[in-house]
Scaffold this motif. Structure first.
Motif, PDB file in Angstrom:
ATOM      1  N   LEU A  27      95.168  24.913  -2.454  1.00  0.00           N
ATOM      2  CA  LEU A  27      94.847  26.004  -3.866  1.00  0.00           C
ATOM      3  C   LEU A  27      95.337  26.671  -5.228  1.00  0.00           C
ATOM      4  N   LYS A  28      96.272  26.204  -5.160  1.00  0.00           N
ATOM      5  CA  LYS A  28      97.358  26.476  -5.895  1.00  0.00           C
ATOM      6  C   LYS A  28      96.782  24.801  -6.949  1.00  0.00           C
ATOM      7  N   ALA A  29      96.507  23.406  -6.661  1.00  0.00           N
ATOM      8  CA  ALA A  29      96.679  21.927  -6.772  1.00  0.00           C
ATOM      9  C   ALA A  29      94.704  22.619  -7.021  1.00  0.00           C
ATOM     10  N   ALA A  30      93.809  23.588  -6.948  1.00  0.00           N
ATOM     11  CA  ALA A  30      92.539  23.664  -7.029  1.00  0.00           C
ATOM     12  C   ALA A  30      92.329  24.701  -8.077  1.00  0.00           C
ATOM     13  N   GLY A  31      93.137  25.156  -8.526  1.00  0.00           N
ATOM     14  CA  GLY A  31      93.453  26.855  -9.712  1.00  0.00           C
ATOM     15  C   GLY A  31      93.362  25.351 -10.851  1.00  0.00           C
ATOM     16  N   LYS A  32      94.376  24.434 -10.697  1.00  0.00           N
ATOM     17  CA  LYS A  32      94.190  23.560 -12.033  1.00  0.00           C
ATOM     18  C   LYS A  32      92.752  22.430 -12.086  1.00  0.00           C
ATOM     19  N   SER A  33      92.867  21.381 -11.112  1.00  0.00           N
ATOM     20  CA  SER A  33      91.467  21.114 -10.823  1.00  0.00           C
ATOM     21  C   SER A  33      90.036  21.216 -10.998  1.00  0.00           C
ATOM     22  N   GLY A  34      90.089  22.889  -9.686  1.00  0.00           N
ATOM     23  CA  GLY A  34      88.166  23.494  -9.665  1.00  0.00           C
ATOM     24  C   GLY A  34      87.989  22.290  -8.049  1.00  0.00           C
ATOM     25  N   GLU A  35      89.117  21.890  -7.712  1.00  0.00           N
ATOM     26  CA  GLU A  35      88.641  20.461  -5.663  1.00  0.00           C
ATOM     27  C   GLU A  35      89.822  21.179  -5.452  1.00  0.00           C
ATOM     28  N   LEU A  36      89.035  21.961  -3.879  1.00  0.00           N
ATOM     29  CA  LEU A  36      90.007  22.102  -3.387  1.00  0.00           C
ATOM     30  C   LEU A  36      90.057  21.214  -2.005  1.00  0.00           C
ATOM     31  N   ASN A  37      90.917  20.483  -1.740  1.00  0.00           N
ATOM     32  CA  ASN A  37      91.284  19.451  -0.889  1.00  0.00           C
ATOM     33  C   ASN A  37      92.324  19.408   0.117  1.00  0.00           C
ATOM     34  N   LEU A  38      91.436  19.650   0.940  1.00  0.00           N
ATOM     35  CA  LEU A  38      92.035  19.995   2.683  1.00  0.00           C
ATOM     36  C   LEU A  38      91.947  18.826   2.891  1.00  0.00           C
ATOM     37  N   LEU A  55      87.023  31.932  -0.671  1.00  0.00           N
ATOM     38  CA  LEU A  55      86.349  31.107  -1.909  1.00  0.00           C
ATOM     39  C   LEU A  55      84.539  31.761  -1.772  1.00  0.00           C
ATOM     40  N   SER A  56      84.301  33.085  -1.017  1.00  0.00           N
ATOM     41  CA  SER A  56      83.964  34.070  -1.813  1.00  0.00           C
ATOM     42  C   SER A  56      83.800  34.973  -2.824  1.00  0.00           C
ATOM     43  N   SER A  57      85.123  35.490  -2.928  1.00  0.00           N
ATOM     44  CA  SER A  57      85.230  36.376  -3.679  1.00  0.00           C
ATOM     45  C   SER A  57      86.299  35.306  -4.942  1.00  0.00           C
ATOM     46  N   SER A  58      86.224  34.389  -5.240  1.00  0.00           N
ATOM     47  CA  SER A  58      86.953  33.172  -6.069  1.00  0.00           C
ATOM     48  C   SER A  58      85.753  32.533  -7.307  1.00  0.00           C
ATOM     49  N   GLY A  59      86.030  32.716  -8.110  1.00  0.00           N
ATOM     50  CA  GLY A  59      84.552  31.861  -8.793  1.00  0.00           C
ATOM     51  C   GLY A  59      85.319  30.731  -9.590  1.00  0.00           C
ATOM     52  N   ALA A  60      86.170  29.527  -9.240  1.00  0.00           N
ATOM     53  CA  ALA A  60      87.476  28.882 -10.325  1.00  0.00           C
ATOM     54  C   ALA A  60      87.558  27.354  -9.581  1.00  0.00           C
ATOM     55  N   VAL A  61      86.997  27.363  -7.875  1.00  0.00           N
ATOM     56  CA  VAL A  61      86.568  26.278  -7.497  1.00  0.00           C
ATOM     57  C   VAL A  61      85.041  25.194  -7.392  1.00  0.00           C
ATOM     58  N   PHE A  62      85.065  24.655  -8.065  1.00  0.00           N
ATOM     59  CA  PHE A  62      83.811  23.824  -8.039  1.00  0.00           C
ATOM     60  C   PHE A  62      83.470  22.522  -6.643  1.00  0.00           C
ATOM     61  N   LYS A  63      84.826  22.193  -6.102  1.00  0.00           N
ATOM     62  CA  LYS A  63      84.047  21.016  -5.655  1.00  0.00           C
ATOM     63  C   LYS A  63      85.434  21.224  -3.804  1.00  0.00           C
ATOM     64  N   VAL A  64      84.494  21.604  -3.207  1.00  0.00           N
ATOM     65  CA  VAL A  64      85.544  21.344  -1.748  1.00  0.00           C
ATOM     66  C   VAL A  64      85.064  20.770  -0.662  1.00  0.00           C
ATOM     67  N   ASP A  65      86.366  19.767  -0.818  1.00  0.00           N
ATOM     68  CA  ASP A  65      86.329  18.145   0.451  1.00  0.00           C
ATOM     69  C   ASP A  65      87.183  19.193   1.949  1.00  0.00           C
ATOM     70  N   LEU A  66      86.181  18.843   2.743  1.00  0.00           N
ATOM     71  CA  LEU A  66      87.058  19.349   3.498  1.00  0.00           C
ATOM     72  C   LEU A  66      86.609  18.435   4.756  1.00  0.00           C
ATOM     73  N   SER A  67      86.684  16.690   4.804  1.00  0.00           N
ATOM     74  CA  SER A  67      86.658  15.405   5.053  1.00  0.00           C
ATOM     75  C   SER A  67      87.457  15.986   6.604  1.00  0.00           C
ATOM     76  N   ASP A  68      87.113  14.937   7.356  1.00  0.00           N
ATOM     77  CA  ASP A  68      87.683  14.850   8.802  1.00  0.00           C
ATOM     78  C   ASP A  68      88.443  16.141   9.475  1.00  0.00           C
ATOM     79  N   CYS A  69      88.524  17.103   9.382  1.00  0.00           N
ATOM     80  CA  CYS A  69      88.941  18.138   9.420  1.00  0.00           C
ATOM     81  C   CYS A  69      89.443  19.074  11.095  1.00  0.00           C
ATOM     82  N   LEU A  70      88.023  18.420  11.527  1.00  0.00           N
ATOM     83  CA  LEU A  70      87.450  18.561  13.065  1.00  0.00           C
ATOM     84  C   LEU A  70      88.137  20.008  12.823  1.00  0.00           C
ATOM     85  N   ILE A  71      86.808  21.136  12.371  1.00  0.00           N
ATOM     86  CA  ILE A  71      87.465  22.207  12.405  1.00  0.00           C
ATOM     87  C   ILE A  71      86.000  22.582  13.483  1.00  0.00           C
TER      88      ILE A  71
END
Length: 556
Positions: A27-38, A55-71
């Motif tokens: 989340l801290k890295a996303a605040g700088k780059s706009g990309e949430l990488n998990l 994410l529903s209450s934040s407007g600073a994230v433009f890209k969300v990468d949730l690859s291979d997380c087996l959510i």
């Protein structure tokens, strides 16, 4: 994004959960780059739900990468529900999360309600195993007005799902890129997609390899260019324009016919003129379309030539790749042989080290036994020396007593001699003179015999005394010699013990140094050889990856 971190921490505190450090860092890295990488982070369902709320209450994230997380399924449902209300995320990557069942339909609901999402990646899921839910997904795709790129690779899409997908493609007006590779759409699905593309005015690039679709249909799908889309749009516009003009003319003709019958001939003439103009316009448009079609065909032939050249390049690269793979295989075989050889050498060296160690242990045991024997002999000699010393001491004491006895006897003999010489001899001489005076020869003879006996006893005592002194001196000399011999033997045994201990310590140190040196040399040689082999394998892998990259670029 500090507020997002605070929101996440507050949610964790309210739910009595410990915050995840990886999530906070992302989340801290996303605040700088706009990309949430998990990517490749395995989290709990509650954590995914809390991330959806953030994410529903934040407007600073433009890209969300949730690859291979087996959510988990519940986490996917909560995350999609909250993302449907997000207005900032334009790229969502859900690759390799095994999305199944109702969550497939929830993605369709996300596409219905979210008007900001432009790129969606869903490869390596199992969406095709649930036809009803995939139909809901296609319904959401058909009404979506923002999505431009959709990746559905490796989703096990069946031929039945191609019908819903084709219907969605024919209705969608914003999608520009669609990846359907490595599914099971089949021949019928390819035809349905080909028919749907004729109605779609926005889709410019489609990938459909690996779907059991005939190659000509795949080529027709993948040859679609922006010019083709423009031609289709222009043709559709012209058709609509012609239909509109015809409708307008018909309306005007009907109006003029109602207004005045007298103008019928003029109307007919105008209609003929209009029809001629329309025909000329249609012929002109047809000529334009023909020219555009010819240009498209020439462009297609050029692209086919380029494609053939690239296919030749691909074949050359594939040949190089095969040769590299063969070299890599040979190198691996050599590495395996060398590893087996090195393992054999290591086993032999280990056995040699074990043999040397066993020999060293045997020698140490022998030395220990020798030391024990030497100690036992030394103890026995020390005990014997102590006994001899005790015997010498007792003999010296006995000699001292004998010396004292001899001295006392000598003193007594001397006293007796003086006494006999002083008193008795004098009295006897007086008696002799008296007897001489009395003329008694027998008594004189007895007196002389007794005197002679006393003198003989005195001489015998002197001889016994001198013999005792000589025996004492001889025994004293003998005991001194034995004591000297024992002392020398004791010194020799101590020196031998010291030399033996030094020799044993020296041999033990030498053996240990030899074993350590051999082990170190063996390990150094094996490590250097292993490093060389790893460098060779890594270089071959890099060459293989480079060739594969070139091959992939040439295919694209």
């Amino acid at each position: 994004m500090v507020s997002a971190v605070k929101i996440y921490i507050k949610l964790c505190q309210d739910a009595h959960f410990a915050p995840n450090d990886d999530v906070i860092a992302a989340l801290k890295a996303a605040g700088k780059s706009g990309e949430l990488n998990l990517r490749k982070h395995t989290l709990s369902s509650w954590t995914w739900e809390s991330l959806g709320r953030v994410l529903s209450s934040s407007g600073a994230v433009f890209k969300v990468d949730l690859s291979d997380c087996l959510i988990p399924s519940q986490g996917v449902a909560c995350l999609l529900g909250h993302l449907a209300r997000n207005m900032s995320v334009h790229t969502l990557v859900l690759r390799g999360n095994n999305i199944q069942s109702n969550n497939v339909g929830r993605i369709g609901a996300l596409l219905k309600h979210n008007g900001n999402l432009k790129k969606l990646s869903l490869e390596w899921n199992s969406m095709g195993l649930f036809p009803e839910m995939f139909s809901e997904f296609c319904e959401g795709l058909s009404v979506n007005m923002s999505l431009e790129s959709l990746d559905l690779k490796n989703n096990q899409l069946p031929p039945e799902g191609a019908r819903d997908l084709a219907r969605a493609i024919s209705r969608n007006k914003t999608l520009k890129y669609l990846d359907l590779r490595w599914n099971n759409l089949g021949w019928n699905g390819g035809q349905l997609l080909q028919a749907a593309l004729k109605k779609n005015m926005s889709l410019t690039k489609v990938k459909a390899q690996g779907n059991y679709i005939p190659q000509e249909i795949v080529q027709a799908l993948e040859r679609r260019t922006p010019n083709d889309v423009d031609h289709l749009a222009q043709s559709e516009f012209l058709r609509q324009r012609l239909a509109h003009l015809k409708n307008m003319e018909e309306k005007k003709l009907v109006q003029h016919a109602l207004e005045s019958k007298d103008k019928m001939a003029e109307v007919v003439k105008l209609e003929q003129e209009r029809s001629k103009e329309l025909e000329e316009l249609a012929r002109a448009n047809e000529r334009k379309l023909q020219e555009e079609l010819e240009r498209s065909n020439s462009r297609v032939s050029q692209l086919e030539n380029i494609l053939s050249e690239r296919e030749a390049t691909i074949s050359v690269l594939q040949t190089q790749l095969q040769e590299t793979e063969a070299d890599l295989k040979n190198t691996r075989d050599k590495v395996t042989d060398r590893e087996s050889h090195h393992s054999t050498i290591a086993v032999e060296r280990y056995e040699r080290i074990q043999a040397l160690t066993s020999q060293l242990e045997e020698k140490e045991v022998q030395l220990t036994r020798t030391e024990a024997d030497a100690e036992r002999r030394l103890t026995a000699e020390q005990r014997l020396t102590a006994e001899l010393r005790a015997r010498v001491q007792s003999q010296e004491e006995e000699d001292e007593r004998l010396r004292q006895d001899v001295a006392q006897l000598n003193d007594k003999l001397k006293a007796l001699a003086r006494q006999h010489e002083g008193t008795n001899l004098r009295t006897r001489l007086e008696r002799v003179w008296e007897l001489v005076d009395k003329r008694n020869p027998s008594y004189i003879e007895r007196l002389l015999c007794s005197t002679w006996t006393l003198l003989h006893e005195h001489s015998l005592n002197q001889e016994i005394l001198s013999k005792c002194e000589r025996e004492w001196e001889a025994r004293t000399t003998k005991l001194q010699g034995e004591n000297k011999v024992l002392t020398e033997r004791l010194e020799v045994s101590e020196r031998g013990k010291a030399e033996l201990g030094a020799q044993l310590a020296l041999e033990r140190a030498q053996r240990q140094e030899e074993v350590a040196l051999a082990t170190q040399q063996t390990r150094a040689r094996e490590a250097s050889k292993l490093v060389q082999l790893e460098e060779r394998v890594s270089s071959l892998r890099e060459e293989k990856q480079l060739l594969e990259t070139q091959l992939a670029q040439s295919k694209l």
